[in-house]
Design an enzyme around this catalytic site. Structure first.
Site, PDB file in Angstrom:
ATOM      1  CB  ALA A 265      -3.248   2.992   4.962  1.00 30.07           C
ATOM      2  CG  ASN A 268       1.412   5.725  -2.019  1.00 30.04           C
ATOM      3  OD1 ASN A 268       2.034   6.672  -1.593  1.00 30.04           O
ATOM      4  ND2 ASN A 268       1.316   4.572  -1.370  1.00 30.04           N
ATOM      5  CG  HIS A 300      -8.855   7.980   5.526  1.00 30.75           C
ATOM      6  ND1 HIS A 300      -9.350   9.068   6.207  1.00 30.75           N
ATOM      7  CD2 HIS A 300      -7.587   8.328   5.148  1.00 30.75           C
ATOM      8  CE1 HIS A 300      -8.437  10.027   6.226  1.00 30.75           C
ATOM      9  NE2 HIS A 300      -7.355   9.597   5.598  1.00 30.75           N
ATOM     10  CD  GLU A 301      -5.169   5.919   3.675  1.00 33.89           C
ATOM     11  OE1 GLU A 301      -4.750   6.756   2.865  1.00 33.89           O
ATOM     12  OE2 GLU A 301      -5.129   6.098   4.907  1.00 33.89           O
ATOM     13  CG  HIS A 304      -6.692  10.449   1.016  1.00 34.18           C
ATOM     14  ND1 HIS A 304      -6.832  11.799   1.245  1.00 34.18           N
ATOM     15  CD2 HIS A 304      -6.242   9.918   2.191  1.00 34.18           C
ATOM     16  CE1 HIS A 304      -6.492  12.072   2.490  1.00 34.18           C
ATOM     17  NE2 HIS A 304      -6.145  10.951   3.087  1.00 34.18           N
ATOM     18  CD  GLU A 323      -4.646  12.959   5.556  1.00 35.39           C
ATOM     19  OE1 GLU A 323      -5.631  12.252   5.862  1.00 35.39           O
ATOM     20  OE2 GLU A 323      -3.749  12.564   4.805  1.00 35.39           O
TER      21      GLU A 323
END
Length: 877
Positions: A265, A268, A300-301, A304, A323
């Site tokens: 994934a 953005n 996780h995404e 971010h 990361e």
């Protein structure tokens, strides 16, 4: 400045960008015959210099160019395959360009491409330069305003970063929408999606009372498979507010699931693009492992948004800054949502299976690499998984409250900035008045440290002396290693099975349970006093540092720890150590021509575990599962492929015969307890049920009957796939019928058919390669889809060592041919298939020669991509 190879990018050569971009206006006109991209960049010269503007761009057809509103003559700019250079810019300037790109021909899946008719982007790390000319580096952060124009019928949904601010129609059945992102971001976080997609909607109210619209876009017909992902997203948003104080900052958060994606994934800003594998799930189509994976990757995404987006990397050498930190955060989240012990074991298994071999081979690199040729090759287990372990050690050293103080300071100092790993560590130090100077070596020193430990109990004075020596093997470019600073969690267990209070000589009080020691020297000694009896040592509890532990402990102590260790990770670790000891002893017997005899102690220890009705079923399942062939191989100086395989098969069957009744009783109890839902109790019961089935299936009578019955029941995909795996590895007459039946039932579901390919690629059979060769020509197999490539070729090469390392070298030839075929269309995926060849030094001379020949064959291929050439060349060294 050193004169470096121009193909190699070095951290020491970093310099700030010559220009900054303050605002970007994009106009993307989507079409079937090509896409036109207009770009208007508002630029500012960065410092006093007269250097020209050099923008990155690849595969772009220039249609027009203008500076400050005036068209540029050919002499005012230079264009080559990778850059656009413009002379004569003032301190401030506006550059406008228009280009044509071909998303339909973009098989590399970087930049703008099409997946099942949907336009989508993947810009990390350097994909934006395949969309338009730009300063495509993470330390250039700008505000984006993006207008998309498309067909109302085929692209009714058109999305980009931020919030929608305007829309309209243009005639000829076309329409447009404008998105504006209020937060500055680097180009790698740009996203665009356009297609005919369905949407699943929900909302989340932040702690400050703002309502955020949540939307997941999928292909029509998949709406009923988004519920788990949406729930995971809402849990992640609440968790990040509670644990890190981080609130979401836009009015809308969107996820799009696409079929063709090189990674899992992409984070953005405000528009996460996902591999469909990590969104789509329902009990009929997804396993428990799939559900766990979706929860983890969605979190996780989302995480971010702060650790990667609001605070991003200065350059790609700092990749672990976002990361490693975000992997640690998603691991924390998953541990809080589920069983913390089982999650910790899974994380360590992944680290040992992927990162330890990487750290011990020709591709070894620190979590902060010092150079690279192709940045895509550094999205590695070292940067991600070891990077997370480094963050975990900081958390362990500073404590939960200290780590939170450090992260708060990090966000406060650097919000909206592109920073370095040094900035992160400095925030942790300053918030806690701590010294992590020596700890910084973890960022720049490659290799997996070895901790060689010994314990000496002195009955006369009731003391236990623990000696710990640390060594890190030489790695490419780093022959000498300095001692590292690390937390070392230990416990001493009394004969009653309880942890002893621990007091070091010179201290006034004892601490009960686990004690976290700090290692800093090449050799450290710790004397514990007031120890009334010889204890059983439990070292490296919770896997407190990413190291190899060498501690000679008798089998009796390992069995004792399996039954009594208060640290669940170390209970499992004791089981693994005991099983390793037995299996490697059997390997030695086989090589010496001695008959194979399973020690009674192993069967008794596993039998005792099976009888523990109070144990977490998932933890018990992990304790019962013998180390795999890949893990056993890591303990051999020269890997004996056939001996490892034969011995493990022998041990599984022998244990199945010895424990038949207990395994069957546990299997039936778990089968009765499990429900089709995805509650924790049912998932744990299925885990243990399938662990028992793996043993029982070695028994031709009850095993065959049980596996076939479980497959035919089709209660959940978890149980169906576990049974099909046993059938696929068997010689039972029902094997071909079951595989054909499964394919017929699921042939129209790509994610399920991926499982069908994998279960055959990983089957432990002498003829697996022949089946894999046939599957590579199957009508449902394609090299264009990364998931399908990983399902067949990747699984075969990485998870079936006996078949891949077949003595005649045919497995090597098969994979090398596919690497070369893939390199022409998707170099990034091709490069990731090379890793198993890099371990050639660990095998016998004949296999070494065959693997080396394949690596040489790959490197000698004309027109080879940078991605594949870098990995293959390093693997040869």
């Amino acid at each position: 400045m050193p004169q470096n190879n121009p193909d190699v990018i070095h951290l020491e050569d970093y310099r700030v960008p010559d220009f900054l971009i303050e605002h970007v206006e994009l106009h993307v006109d989507l079409g079937d015959g090509g896409t036109r991209v207009g770009s208007r960049l508002t630029l500012r010269r960065n410092g006093e210099h007269g250097r020209p503007l050099v923008l990155h761009g690849e595969g772009l057809e220039l249609l027009s160019i203008a500076l400050d509103g005036k068209s540029l003559a050919a002499g005012r700019y230079r264009l080559d395959d990778e850059t656009l250079t413009v002379e004569g810019l003032g301190a401030e300037a506006v550059l406008e360009t228009e280009c044509r790109i071909d998303p339909d021909g973009n098989t590399a899946l970087e930049g703008l491409y099409r997946s099942n008719g949907t336009f989508c982007t993947q810009c990390e790390a350097e994909g934006f330069r395949k969309i338009t000319w730009y300063l495509d580096r993470p330390d250039v952060m700008a505000r984006f305003r993006t207008t998309i124009v498309g067909d109302r019928t085929t692209q009714p949904v058109m999305l980009s970063n931020g919030n929608p601010v305007a829309s309209g129609t243009t005639g000829d059945n076309r329409h447009w929408v404008t998105w504006e992102d209020p937060f500055p971001k680097p180009s790698y976080l740009f996203a665009l999606v356009a297609g005919d997609l369905a949407v699943v909607e929900d909302s989340f109210t932040t702690r400050s009372g703002r309502e955020v619209a949540l939307r997941i876009y999928v292909e029509h017909g998949n709406e009923d498979r988004c519920g788990h992902a949406m729930t995971a997203l809402k849990h992640a948003m609440a968790w990040d507010e509670r644990v890190y104080g981080r609130e979401y900052d836009l009015d809308i958060f969107m996820i799009v699931a696409v079929s063709d994606f090189n990674m899992g994934a992409m984070e953005n800003k405000g528009l996460n693009v996902f591999n469909a594998k990590y969104i789509l799930a329902k009990p009929e189509t997804a396993t428990d492992v799939d559900f766990d994976g979706i929860e983890s990757v969605v979190a996780h995404e989302y995480f971010h948004n702060w650790t990667g987006n609001r605070v991003t990397c200065r350059d790609w050498f700092q990749l672990t800054l976002k990361e490693g930190l975000t992997v640690f955060r998603d691991q924390q989240f998953s541990a809080d949502m589920n069983s913390a012990a089982v999650k910790r074991i899974a994380d360590v298994q992944r680290l040992r299976a992927a990162q330890f071999p990487e750290d011990g081979g020709p591709l070894a690199h620190p979590i902060q690499p010092q150079s690279y040729i192709e940045i895509n090759n550094f999205y590695t287990a070292t940067v991600y998984e070891k990077g997370a372990e480094v963050i975990r050690m900081i958390h362990r050293l500073l404590g939960t409250d200290g780590f939170r103080k450090g992260s708060d300071l990090y966000f406060e100092r650097h919000d909206g900035q592109a920073v370095t790993t040094e900035d992160f560590v400095a925030a942790m130090e300053d918030a806690n008045d701590a010294d992590l100077g020596q700890f910084r070596r973890w960022y720049v020193q490659a290799g997996t440290p070895r901790l060689i430990c010994s314990g000496d109990y002195d009955a006369a004075d009731g003391s236990y002396l623990l000696t710990v020596r640390q060594e890190t093997p030489a790695t490419p470019g780093q022959p000498e290693k300095a001692p590292l600073h690390m937390p070392f969690a230990v416990g001493l267990i009394g004969r009653d099975g309880a942890d002893l209070p621990l007091r070091l000589a010179g201290e006034n009080s004892a601490e009960a349970g686990t004690r976290v020691l700090q290692l800093r020297e090449a050799e450290s000694r710790f004397r514990f006093v007031d120890i009334p009896e010889r204890p059983v040592a439990s070292l490296l509890r919770g896997f407190s540092a990413p190291v190899r532990l060498e501690f000679a402990q008798p089998a009796e102590d390992l069995a004792f720890r399996m039954a009594h260790d208060s640290d669940d990770f170390n209970r499992w670790e004791a089981a693994q150590e005991l099983q390793n000891k037995v299996l490697l002893g059997l390997v030695a017997d086989r090589r010496a021509g001695r008959p194979l005899v399973l020690p009674d102690m192993l069967a008794e220890a596993l039998g005792t575990a099976l009888d523990d009705d109070g144990a977490d079923p998932s933890l018990l399942a992990l304790m019962l599962t013998l180390p795999g062939e890949v893990m056993l191989a890591q303990h051999m100086e020269v890997i004996d492929v056939e001996a490892i395989h034969d011995v493990r098969e022998f041990a599984v069957k022998a244990l199945a015969e010895r424990l038949r009744d207990r395994l069957l009783a546990r299997y039936r109890a778990c089968h009765a307890a499990a429900r089709p839902g995805f509650d924790g109790a049912s998932m744990a019961a299925r885990h243990l049920q399938n662990a028992c089935l793996a043993y029982l299936s070695q028994l031709d009578d009850i095993g065959r009957e049980t596996a076939l019955a479980q497959y035919r029941e089709r209660r959940t995909m978890t149980e169906t796939m576990a049974a099909l795996a046993r059938i696929a590895a068997s010689d039972w007459p029902e094997r071909d019928e079951a595989l054909a039946d499964f394919h017929a039932a699921w042939r129209n579901d790509p994610l399920v058919i991926d499982k069908w390919f994998t279960v055959q690629a990983t089957a432990a059979r002498a003829d697996t390669l022949e089946h894999v060769l046939a599957l590579a020509g199957h009508e449902d197999f394609t090299l264009r889809n990364p998931n399908r490539v990983r399902a067949l070729i990747g699984a075969f090469a990485s998870a079936n060592p006996t078949a891949f390392h077949r003595a005649d070298g045919a497995g090597y030839d098969f994979v090398a041919e596919r690497i070369l075929a893939l390199d022409a269309s998707n170099p990034q995926v091709a490069a990731r298939l090379i890793a198993p060849f890099g371990q050639w030094r660990r095998y016998d001379k004949a296999r070494q020669e065959r693997m080396l020949n394949q690596l040489k064959r790959i490197v000698s291929q004309p027109g080879l991509s940078k991605d594949v050439r870098e990995v293959a060349s390093k693997s040869l060294n």
